[in-house]
Design a protein around this motif. Structure first.
Motif, PDB file in Angstrom:
ATOM      1  N   SER A 139       0.783  -1.243  -0.102  1.00 58.58           N
ATOM      2  CA  SER A 139       0.137  -0.075   0.094  1.00 58.58           C
ATOM      3  C   SER A 139       1.004   1.112   0.112  1.00 58.58           C
ATOM      4  O   SER A 139       0.307   2.127  -0.526  1.00 58.58           O
ATOM      5  CB  SER A 139      -0.980  -0.117   1.216  1.00 58.58           C
ATOM      6  OG  SER A 139      -0.297   0.051   2.438  1.00 58.58           O
ATOM      7  N   ILE A 190      -5.919  -0.577   9.652  1.00 56.04           N
ATOM      8  CA  ILE A 190      -5.989   0.429   8.604  1.00 56.04           C
ATOM      9  C   ILE A 190      -5.455   1.767   9.372  1.00 56.04           C
ATOM     10  O   ILE A 190      -4.831   2.530   8.761  1.00 56.04           O
ATOM     11  CB  ILE A 190      -7.500   0.833   8.413  1.00 56.04           C
ATOM     12  CG1 ILE A 190      -8.112  -0.391   7.653  1.00 56.04           C
ATOM     13  CG2 ILE A 190      -7.876   1.990   7.707  1.00 56.04           C
ATOM     14  CD1 ILE A 190      -9.670  -0.320   7.638  1.00 56.04           C
ATOM     15  N   THR A 224      -4.399   0.022  -1.868  1.00 55.62           N
ATOM     16  CA  THR A 224      -4.987   0.233  -0.456  1.00 55.62           C
ATOM     17  C   THR A 224      -6.248  -0.308  -0.634  1.00 55.62           C
ATOM     18  O   THR A 224      -6.881  -0.994   0.458  1.00 55.62           O
ATOM     19  CB  THR A 224      -5.127   1.966  -0.426  1.00 55.62           C
ATOM     20  OG1 THR A 224      -4.088   2.559  -0.258  1.00 55.62           O
ATOM     21  CG2 THR A 224      -5.877   2.165   1.024  1.00 55.62           C
ATOM     22  N   LEU A 225      -7.117  -0.169  -1.739  1.00 53.02           N
ATOM     23  CA  LEU A 225      -8.175  -0.923  -1.842  1.00 53.02           C
ATOM     24  C   LEU A 225      -7.948  -2.465  -1.431  1.00 53.02           C
ATOM     25  O   LEU A 225      -8.700  -3.372  -1.179  1.00 53.02           O
ATOM     26  CB  LEU A 225      -9.005  -0.589  -3.262  1.00 53.02           C
ATOM     27  CG  LEU A 225      -9.314   0.425  -3.073  1.00 53.02           C
ATOM     28  CD1 LEU A 225     -10.163   0.624  -5.054  1.00 53.02           C
ATOM     29  CD2 LEU A 225     -10.778   0.752  -2.472  1.00 53.02           C
ATOM     30  N   TRP A 247      -7.749  -3.309   2.094  1.00 51.83           N
ATOM     31  CA  TRP A 247      -8.797  -3.496   2.688  1.00 51.83           C
ATOM     32  C   TRP A 247      -9.572  -4.622   2.350  1.00 51.83           C
ATOM     33  O   TRP A 247     -10.217  -5.159   3.242  1.00 51.83           O
ATOM     34  CB  TRP A 247      -9.809  -2.065   2.153  1.00 51.83           C
ATOM     35  CG  TRP A 247      -9.092  -0.846   2.822  1.00 51.83           C
ATOM     36  CD1 TRP A 247      -8.222  -0.718   3.770  1.00 51.83           C
ATOM     37  CD2 TRP A 247      -9.671   0.668   2.509  1.00 51.83           C
ATOM     38  NE1 TRP A 247      -7.956   0.553   4.192  1.00 51.83           N
ATOM     39  CE2 TRP A 247      -8.838   1.271   3.363  1.00 51.83           C
ATOM     40  CE3 TRP A 247     -10.626   0.780   1.597  1.00 51.83           C
ATOM     41  CZ2 TRP A 247      -9.101   2.706   3.462  1.00 51.83           C
ATOM     42  CZ3 TRP A 247     -10.750   2.385   1.615  1.00 51.83           C
ATOM     43  CH2 TRP A 247      -9.870   3.166   2.483  1.00 51.83           C
ATOM     44  N   ALA A 302      -8.521  -5.502  12.321  1.00 52.45           N
ATOM     45  CA  ALA A 302      -8.568  -4.788  11.133  1.00 52.45           C
ATOM     46  C   ALA A 302      -8.744  -3.596  10.907  1.00 52.45           C
ATOM     47  O   ALA A 302      -7.981  -2.871  10.213  1.00 52.45           O
ATOM     48  CB  ALA A 302      -9.908  -5.539  10.055  1.00 52.45           C
ATOM     49  N   LEU A 347      -7.911  -7.376   4.351  1.00 51.08           N
ATOM     50  CA  LEU A 347      -8.447  -7.158   5.705  1.00 51.08           C
ATOM     51  C   LEU A 347      -9.957  -7.547   5.673  1.00 51.08           C
ATOM     52  O   LEU A 347     -10.357  -8.541   6.805  1.00 51.08           O
ATOM     53  CB  LEU A 347      -8.407  -5.622   6.118  1.00 51.08           C
ATOM     54  CG  LEU A 347      -6.970  -5.087   6.381  1.00 51.08           C
ATOM     55  CD1 LEU A 347      -6.972  -3.692   6.728  1.00 51.08           C
ATOM     56  CD2 LEU A 347      -6.256  -6.060   7.337  1.00 51.08           C
ATOM     57  N   ALA A 348     -10.500  -7.439   4.752  1.00 49.87           N
ATOM     58  CA  ALA A 348     -12.136  -7.904   5.065  1.00 49.87           C
ATOM     59  C   ALA A 348     -12.186  -9.401   4.560  1.00 49.87           C
ATOM     60  O   ALA A 348     -12.789 -10.186   5.384  1.00 49.87           O
ATOM     61  CB  ALA A 348     -12.994  -7.222   3.633  1.00 49.87           C
ATOM     62  N   THR A 395     -12.763  -8.088  13.321  1.00 54.14           N
ATOM     63  CA  THR A 395     -12.979  -6.585  12.595  1.00 54.14           C
ATOM     64  C   THR A 395     -12.467  -5.597  13.299  1.00 54.14           C
ATOM     65  O   THR A 395     -11.700  -4.557  12.872  1.00 54.14           O
ATOM     66  CB  THR A 395     -14.362  -6.214  12.642  1.00 54.14           C
ATOM     67  OG1 THR A 395     -15.040  -7.497  12.086  1.00 54.14           O
ATOM     68  CG2 THR A 395     -14.917  -5.130  11.962  1.00 54.14           C
TER      69      THR A 395
END
Length: 651
Positions: free
Chosen positions: A236, A352, A327-328, A331, A348, A334-335, A345
Motif C-alpha cells: 500500500s 487501517i 490500498t483497496l 482493505w 482490521a 483485511l475484509a 473486525t
C-alpha cells in the motif's frame, strides 16, 4: 610616443570618407544612439563544472539509501560538537515519539474489540482504560515532537555558526600556497554550500528520523497483529514511495536546469541595485538593456519551472492511483481475513489506522530522504575540505623571530603548484635596516612573489629566506608577521569604525593621540574630523548611518594603518595608485622620514617616486635584471629601468 595635444591637428579623413559637417563648416556631433535599443536574448548559462551536477537524477534508490545514513551521522557529529544536551534531547524525543505511536496503536487494538460488543455501554466501560492509554500516548508523542522541534531550533543556529566559523577560521590560517593548489576555489565553494545548508540540515534530519521511527513503530504493531499485514502495508505504501522519489527527481531536474540562470540573475540583481554602479548605469543609459535582460532571465526561470508542472502532475496522479489500488487491495485483504475468521473486525480497523500512520511516515522519509541525500553530498564536501585545509594551515616551527636588522635571500625561488615555469628564479638579495628599496618591473615580473617571500607570507620552494640568522621556514609565522606592516595593491575597505580601520591588527592598547598622529601623517586627519562621529564613524555606506571614503582616501587609511603599527619591515605595493599628487608626495615624504628605523620596500609603477629610494631592484621574468641607484640605472646603456622611465615620460 606622445599623445596628441588637445586642440591639435585632426587626423586626415580616410579616402572616400566624408566627415559629418554641420552648416557653416562646423564638424557635426555624433548622432545620439537610439533611446531603446533592442537587446539580444541572454546567453544560455550552464555550470557544467559543478561537482554534484545531476547527482539526484543519476542516483539509484540504493545510492540514496546508502548516502542517507552517512549524512545523518555527519549531521549528528556536527550537532554533538555544538550542543550535546540538545542533541540528546532530540534523539530521546524521537524515540519517545515512536514509542508513543506504538503504544497508541497497541491500545487501540485492545480497545476496538471491546467497543465492537453489542452493548455499547459495557463495551465503552471495558475499553476506556485502553482508550485513555491511547490518548495519553498520542499526547506524549505530540509533546515529544514539539520538544524535539524546540531543541532543533536551538541547534540550527549553533550548527550554522559553528560550520561557518570553522570554515572562515581555517581559510584565514591556511598557508597562502593553499590558495594556489588546483581546484582549491571549487572545493572551497562546495564546502561553503555545505556550511550554508547546515542551517536546515538538522531540521531535515529530525523529520527524516521521526518518519523512520514512526514507520518502524507502525510496522511492528502490524506484524504483531498478523504477519501478513506487513506485506499488505508494503504494497500500500510502496507506490507512494516510488512516486515521491520520482517527483523529487523532477523537482531536482527543474532546480538543476535553472540554477545557473537563478545564480546569475541573483548576481545581476545586486549589480542593478547597488549604489556603487548607479552612476555608470544611468550615465551610460544601460537601464533599458539591463532591465530587458533581467526580465528575460526571470521569464526563462519561470518557464522552465512551469515545464516541470505537467510531468510532476502525471507522476503524482499515477502514484496516487496505484496507491489507491493497493490500498483497496489491503482493505479487501483485511475484509477477507475478517470474514474468514482469521482476524477480528477490530484488529482490521487497527490495521487501517496503522497503515495510514505508516503512509504518512513514508511520505516524510521519501521527501526528506531526497533532501538529505543532496545535503549529504555537500556536507561530505565540507568535512573533506575541512580536513584538507587543516593539513595546510600555517605551521612551520616554534622559533620566535625578532625584528630583523637584515633580510637575506639565498638562492630563494618560488614555483606555483599549477605552473611549470618558476614565478621567481633563484635569487640572492640582502635588505638592510635603514634603507628604502624600490622594486620595479613589468607585470608578471615576480614583484608580488618576492614581497611574499621576504615577509614570510610564503615559504620559498627553493633556497632560504633569513631574518638575521633565523630561517623563516622554521619559525612561528605569527611571530614574524608581528613585525611586518603591509599595504597591498588591494586593501580592505573594512566595514568598521574609522578607529578600527587604523588600529586593526595592533597588539598594543590603542591611544587616540597615536591614531590621530598616524592619520595626520597620511593627510587624513581633516577628513576624519569632518565625519559625523570622527573616529567612531562607521565606514560602510551600505549600512544605515555609515559613510564612504574615496579610493584615494581608503589608500591613505591603509598607509596610516601600516604606519601606526611602527613595523620593522614596511612593505608598500602600489600604495598611491589612486591618490592625488599631494597625497602621493606626503606618503613618500613620510616613508623617507620613517626609513632609519626599519627595512622599507616599495613597489610602484610611477617611476618618478623611485628617486626617493636608496636602491632600485629591477625584476624581469622572475630574475633580478639590474640593481643600483636610480640615477645610475637610468643613465646606464641598455637599462630596463631607463627604458621604462623614458616610456613613462613620453606619455
Amino acid at each position: 610616443m606622445k599623445w596628441p595635444r588637445v586642440g591639435g591637428p585632426r587626423p586626415a579623413a580616410s579616402p572616400g570618407v566624408t566627415p559629418d559637417v554641420a552648416p557653416g563648416g562646423t564638424p557635426a556631433l555624433p548622432a545620439a544612439r537610439p533611446a531603446n535599443p533592442q537587446p539580444s536574448a541572454p546567453a544560455e548559462l550552464d555550470y557544467n563544472g559543478r561537482k554534484h551536477r545531476k547527482a539526484m537524477e543519476h542516483a539509484t534508490l540504493w545510492d540514496m539509501a546508502r548516502r542517507i545514513p552517512t549524512a545523518l551521522a555527519q549531521t549528528a557529529r556536527l550537532a554533538w560538537s555544538v550542543d550535546r544536551r540538545m542533541t540528546i534531547t532530540v534523539l530521546l524525543c524521537q524515540l519517545l515519539s515512536g514509542l508513543g505511536t506504538a503504544v497508541m496503536l497497541t491500545a487501540v487494538s485492545k480497545a476496538l474489540p471491546e467497543l465492537a460488543t453489542s452493548d455499547a455501554r459495557e463495551g465503552l466501560a471495558a475499553a476506556w482504560p485502553a482508550l485513555v492509554v491511547a490518548v495519553v500516548a498520542m499526547a506524549v508523542g505530540a509533546g515529544m515532537w514539539i520538544l524535539a522541534d524546540w531543541a532543533t531550533r536551538r541547534l540550527n543556529p549553533k550548527i550554522a555558526a559553528a560550520a561557518d566559523l570553522t570554515l572562515v577560521d581555517l581559510h584565514m590560517r591556511a598557508e597562502l600556497s593553499a590558495y594556489d593548489t588546483p581546484g582549491f576555489t571549487d572545493r572551497s565553494q562546495a564546502a561553503e554550500i555545505g556550511a550554508l545548508r547546515a542551517v536546515d540540515i538538522a531540521d531535515d534530519a529530525k523529520t527524516l528520523t521521526n518518519g523512520v521511527v514512526q514507520l518502524v513503530s507502525a510496522a511492528t504493531v502490524l506484524t504483531s497483529l498478523h504477519p501478513l499485514l506487513l506485506g499488505v502495508l508494503l504494497l500500500s505504501v510502496i507506490p507512494r514511495g516510488l512516486g515521491g522519489v520520482i517527483a523529487a527527481r523532477i523537482d531536482y531536474r527543474v532546480h538543476d536546469r535553472t540554477i545557473s540562470a537563478r545564480n546569475v540573475r541573483g548576481m545581476m540583481r545586486w549589480w542593478l541595485t547597488t549604489p556603487e554602479l548607479a552612476d555608470e548605469l544611468r550615465a551610460n543609459t544601460m537601464r533599458p538593456y539591463l532591465h530587458s535582460w533581467y526580465r528575460d532571465m526571470c521569464r526563462r526561470v519561470v518557464g522552465r519551472e512551469l515545464e516541470g508542472a505537467r510531468p510532476y502532475l502525471f507522476v503524482t496522479l499515477l502514484a496516487a492511483f496505484l496507491a489507491g489500488v493497493f490500498t483497496l487491495g489491503m482493505w479487501a485483504s483485511l475484509a477477507a481475513l475478517a470474514l474468514s475468521g482469521s482476524m477480528s473486525t477490530a484488529i482490521a480497523g487497527t490495521a487501517i489506522v496503522a497503515s495510514q500512520t505508516a503512509g504518512r511516515a513514508l511520505n516524510s522519509i521519501v521527501r526528506y530522504g531526497a533532501v538529505m541525500f543532496h545535503h549529504g553530498l555537500y556536507l561530505s564536501d565540507y568535512y573533506t575540505f575541512i580536513d584538507e585545509v587543516r593539513s595546510m594551515t600555517t605551521s612551520r616551527g616554534t622559533t620566535q623571530v625578532r625584528a630583523p636588522q637584515r633580510i637575506r635571500l639565498e638562492e630563494a625561488a618560488f614555483t606555483y603548484p599549477d605552473r611549470a615555469a618558476p614565478a621567481l628564479h633563484p635569487i640572492n638579495l640582502t635588505l638592510n635596516r635603514g634603507e628604502v628599496v624600490a622594486l620595479v618591473g613589468e607585470n608578471g615580473a615576480g614583484k608580488s612573489t618576492l614581497i611574499r617571500m621576504l615577509t614570510g607570507l610564503t615559504v620559498p620552494t627553493g633556497g632560504t629566506v633569513h631574518w638575521d640568522d633565523t630561517d623563516l621556514a622554521a619559525t612561528d609565522a605569527e611571530s614574524a608577521w608581528r613585525h611586518v606592516g603591509l599595504v597591498p595593491q588591494k586593501n580592505g575597505h573594512w566595514p568598521l569604525r574609522a578607529r578600527e580601520n587604523i588600529t586593526l591588527g595592533q597588539p598594543r592598547e590603542h591611544s587616540d593621540g597615536l591614531i590621530w598622529d598616524a592619520a595626520e601623517r597620511v593627510g587624513m586627519s581633516h577628513v576624519l574630523k569632518g565625519l559625523p562621529d570622527q573616529l567612531d564613524t562607521l565606514l560602510a555606506r551600505s549600512v544605515w548611518g555609515g559613510h564612504e571614503l574615496s579610493g584615494g582616501q581608503w589608500q591613505r587609511l591603509a598607509c596610516a594603518r601600516a604606519m601606526y603599527r611602527e613595523p620593522a619591515v614596511l612593505v608598500l605595493d602600489e600604495p598611491t595608485s589612486e591618490m592625488d599628487a599631494r597625497g602621493e608626495h606626503l606618503i613618500f615624504r613620510e616613508l623617507r622620514e620613517m626609513a632609519p628605523d626599519r627595512i622599507t620596500v616599495v613597489v610602484t609603477h610611477r617611476l618618478d617616486n623611485v628617486r626617493m629610494a636608496d636602491r632600485v631592484i629591477v625584476l624581469e621574468h622572475g630574475r633580478i635584471r639590474e640593481e643600483g641607484t636610480f640615477d645610475a640605472l637610468v643613465a646606464a646603456e641598455g637599462s630596463l629601468l631607463g627604458e621604462l622611465y623614458a616610456l613613462a615620460r613620453d606619455r
